[in-house]
Each structure stands twice: as C-alpha cells, then as structure tokens.
Design an enzyme around this catalytic site. Sequence first.
Site, mmCIF file in Angstrom:
data_model
loop_
_atom_site.group_PDB
_atom_site.id
_atom_site.type_symbol
_atom_site.label_atom_id
_atom_site.label_comp_id
_atom_site.label_asym_id
_atom_site.label_seq_id
_atom_site.Cartn_x
_atom_site.Cartn_y
_atom_site.Cartn_z
ATOM 1 N N LYS A 109 -15.865 -14.195 -32.587
ATOM 2 C CA LYS A 109 -14.605 -14.668 -33.183
ATOM 3 C C LYS A 109 -14.348 -13.993 -34.540
ATOM 4 C CE LYS A 109 -11.311 -17.662 -34.462
ATOM 5 N NZ LYS A 109 -10.046 -17.876 -33.814
ATOM 6 N N LYS A 114 -9.613 -17.818 -44.292
ATOM 7 C CA LYS A 114 -10.836 -18.512 -43.864
ATOM 8 C C LYS A 114 -11.688 -17.601 -42.977
ATOM 9 C CE LYS A 114 -12.648 -22.088 -40.889
ATOM 10 N NZ LYS A 114 -12.434 -23.119 -39.903
ATOM 11 N N THR A 141 -13.990 -23.085 -35.770
ATOM 12 C CA THR A 141 -14.402 -21.778 -36.293
ATOM 13 C C THR A 141 -15.266 -22.040 -37.521
ATOM 14 O OG1 THR A 141 -12.322 -20.807 -35.561
ATOM 15 C CG2 THR A 141 -13.596 -19.553 -37.175
HETATM 16 P P1 NAD Z 1 -6.898 -29.508 -38.577
HETATM 17 O O1 NAD Z 1 -7.182 -29.597 -40.028
HETATM 18 O O2 NAD Z 1 -5.518 -29.786 -38.083
HETATM 19 O O3 NAD Z 1 -7.903 -30.491 -37.771
HETATM 20 C C1 NAD Z 1 -9.210 -30.802 -38.153
HETATM 21 C C2 NAD Z 1 -9.374 -32.301 -37.968
HETATM 22 O O4 NAD Z 1 -10.724 -32.674 -38.247
HETATM 23 C C3 NAD Z 1 -8.492 -33.113 -38.925
HETATM 24 O O5 NAD Z 1 -7.633 -33.976 -38.185
HETATM 25 C C4 NAD Z 1 -9.491 -33.892 -39.779
HETATM 26 O O6 NAD Z 1 -9.034 -35.200 -40.150
HETATM 27 C C5 NAD Z 1 -10.691 -33.959 -38.856
HETATM 28 N N1 NAD Z 1 -11.943 -34.238 -39.538
HETATM 29 C C6 NAD Z 1 -12.378 -33.727 -40.727
HETATM 30 N N2 NAD Z 1 -13.588 -34.240 -41.041
HETATM 31 C C7 NAD Z 1 -13.920 -35.077 -40.033
HETATM 32 C C8 NAD Z 1 -15.041 -35.914 -39.774
HETATM 33 N N3 NAD Z 1 -16.064 -35.973 -40.642
HETATM 34 N N4 NAD Z 1 -15.051 -36.655 -38.650
HETATM 35 C C9 NAD Z 1 -14.009 -36.610 -37.783
HETATM 36 N N5 NAD Z 1 -12.906 -35.844 -37.970
HETATM 37 C C10 NAD Z 1 -12.871 -35.092 -39.074
HETATM 38 O O7 NAD Z 1 -7.373 -28.060 -38.139
HETATM 39 P P2 NAD Z 1 -7.007 -27.299 -36.761
HETATM 40 O O8 NAD Z 1 -5.860 -26.376 -36.996
HETATM 41 O O9 NAD Z 1 -6.969 -28.286 -35.643
HETATM 42 O O10 NAD Z 1 -8.303 -26.357 -36.640
HETATM 43 C C11 NAD Z 1 -9.549 -26.867 -36.198
HETATM 44 C C12 NAD Z 1 -10.524 -25.712 -36.102
HETATM 45 O O11 NAD Z 1 -10.023 -24.733 -35.190
HETATM 46 C C13 NAD Z 1 -10.773 -24.976 -37.424
HETATM 47 O O12 NAD Z 1 -12.135 -24.652 -37.500
HETATM 48 C C14 NAD Z 1 -9.881 -23.752 -37.316
HETATM 49 O O13 NAD Z 1 -10.377 -22.658 -38.068
HETATM 50 C C15 NAD Z 1 -9.960 -23.464 -35.825
HETATM 51 N N6 NAD Z 1 -8.809 -22.734 -35.284
HETATM 52 C C16 NAD Z 1 -7.532 -23.082 -35.629
HETATM 53 C C17 NAD Z 1 -6.475 -22.366 -35.092
HETATM 54 C C18 NAD Z 1 -5.062 -22.730 -35.447
HETATM 55 O O14 NAD Z 1 -4.158 -21.944 -35.126
HETATM 56 N N7 NAD Z 1 -4.793 -23.889 -36.051
HETATM 57 C C19 NAD Z 1 -6.713 -21.301 -34.202
HETATM 58 C C20 NAD Z 1 -8.012 -21.001 -33.839
HETATM 59 C C21 NAD Z 1 -9.059 -21.724 -34.390
#
Ligand code: NAD
Length: 293
Positions: A165, A240, A90
């Site tokens: 979204k 966010k 997102t």
């Molecule tokens: P998260 O923080 O658990 O995962 C993100 C991952 O990206 C982390 O493991 C981090 O180490 C990695 N990362 C960061 N910088 C990086 C780089 N330069 N290279 C490689 N990896 C890198 O977050 P999440 O909960 O998995 O969410 C991911 C996305 O999905 C976000 O944009 C969030 O808004 C969206 N989202 C989350 C949910 C939810 O319920 N968690 C629901 C819908 C959408």
Amino acid sequence: MSNLKIGFIGLGNMGAPMAANLAAAGHIVTGFDVAGTTAKGVATAADIAGAATGADVVITMLPNGSILRQVAAEAITHMTPGALFIDCSTVDVESARNTAEAAENADLLAVDAPVSGGIGGASAGTLTFMAGGSVDGFARAAPLFEIMGQKAVHCGEAGAGQAAKICNNMILGATMIATCEAFALADKLGLDRQKMFDVVSTSSGYSWSMNAYCPAPGIGPQSPADNGYSPGFAAELMVKDLGLSQQAAELVDADTPMGARALELYTQFVEDEDGKGQDFSAMLPRFAARGRS
Ligand code: NAD
C-alpha cells in the site's frame, strides 16, 4: 460460506459502508466506534469487548497504527482461539507486524489488509485489498474481501499488505506531482491542455494520474478536478501515506528521494497553502499559480 459472526471496529467513512456490505451479504455484524457512529444492518456494541466476544472474525478500520495497537490489544483478549483478526486500516508496517504477532500469540489468525478505492469503493463494494499474513489467514479472509471488494492480492507475510500500500501510494504521490508540474509548465509554454493530454496519455509519460484521474478540469475521464477538486482522495490522506512510506524507508535504510520530496510538497500544501480538504490532484492549480521561486 455460512453466515459468520463479525465484529467491526471503526465505523468511519470507510468502515461504515464496508460493515454495511457485510451485513447486506447475510453476515451477523456487530459494530463499535468511539464516536458512536453506526452502519446499516449492523448491531451496535457498547465497547470493543461487545464487538469482539464470540466473533468468528474481527475487522478493524481505524485512523492510525497507535490506535490499532490499542484496539487490537483489547479485542484480542476477548476473541476465541482460532478466530480471525483482519485490520483494513492504513498503518505503519511495524504496527501491522506487532498486531499480527499479538494475535498469533493468542492463537488467532491475523491478516493486514489495507485497501485502495476510497469511500466510493467502500460503498460500492469495489475495494482492492492488499493482504499480508499466513496462507490460512488469507484463505479465511478472502470470501469477505470478495463482498467488500473486487480484488484481493496476497502479498506475503505479516506487514506485506501495508508495504504494498505505501509503495503504491508513494508512486502515486510522486506521479501526481510530476503530472501537475508538467501541466503547469505546458501552460506557460502556451501548450493547450487537451493537446498535452492527448499526447502524454498515449506516450511514455502516461500514468494513472494522467490517464484515469487527470488533474486538469474538463480533460480526460471525470475526476475530482471536474468537481472543484473536492475529494476523491484528500491531500491530507496523501500526507499520511507518504509519511508512512518515509517512516518505513528510514527503518530499512531505503533511499527514496522522490517520496521524500513528495511528502515535503504535500505537507506544505496542506499546512500552509489551503490544501487541506482538497483533492490531492489540486496540486495543479497550486503549481499553475506559482513561479520558480
Ligand atoms: P475515519 O476517520 O472516517 O474513520 C475512523 C473511525 O475510527 C472513526 O469513526 C473513529 O471514531 C474510529 N475510532 C478511532 N479510535 C477508535 C477506537 N479506539 N475504537 C473504535 N473506533 C475508533 O477514517 P476513514 O476515512 O474511514 O479511514 C479509515 C482508514 O482507512 C485509515 O487508516 C485511512 O488511512 C484508510 N483509508 C482511507 C481511505 C479514504 O479514502 N478515506 C482510502 C484508503 C484507506
């Protein structure tokens, strides 16, 4: 569909189970995450190049737009012309459009495809994808959405998935607040919460927040309220997404007062009122504990 070579960058709470589902469906998935996280059935690359080189498809699932821009800039240089870049994070609409443009300039297909459904949906393969990009890009991505999700809507050109979204989540944030403040008012008026639910859930005040995710414990279907408001969808993720909708509204001069107020209230909740780490429906006990001032 034959087995594809997929690079998956960002194996966090959402990305790891999504990548694992693609591997379980028979695709050859190589993952990379700066934190060194891994996923079941997914080979580990040492860096972005290792995940992107020779891939038919690269998928990203990252925290925000600036990280996406950095990762995409690097991944794109290692991808083969004709390959597909899908971002499921997102992010702001600008970053989505900028990434699509960079990919298309490198003769790649690009799709922005944020999801709803949370960590549970990512594990169960029941996410909803909201996609932006070309018809060809969407057609190539659709079989992968089918593995990771239960529904995918092609919303329009690049950035349209992110637009859908943030509009959806702006409605969600405002509606959850409206539902919670109404419960708190009903409490003070001496109205039983079950009766309130019985009426509103079948009247014109009904909504997903009331009917499917009721913020009052013990009422309606099971929801985070029944589990001490453990998320679910954390209040800080709502901050966010509401921030992204306000950023987009600024950019296109849209008047969004309810979204703006919802952002203020959720920010206050997370930063000053112990809301961090709680589900976004924990606005109900917050309102219930307060008076008008
Ligand atoms: P998260 O923080 O658990 O995962 C993100 C991952 O990206 C982390 O493991 C981090 O180490 C990695 N990362 C960061 N910088 C990086 C780089 N330069 N290279 C490689 N990896 C890198 O977050 P999440 O909960 O998995 O969410 C991911 C996305 O999905 C976000 O944009 C969030 O808004 C969206 N989202 C989350 C949910 C939810 O319920 N968690 C629901 C819908 C959408």
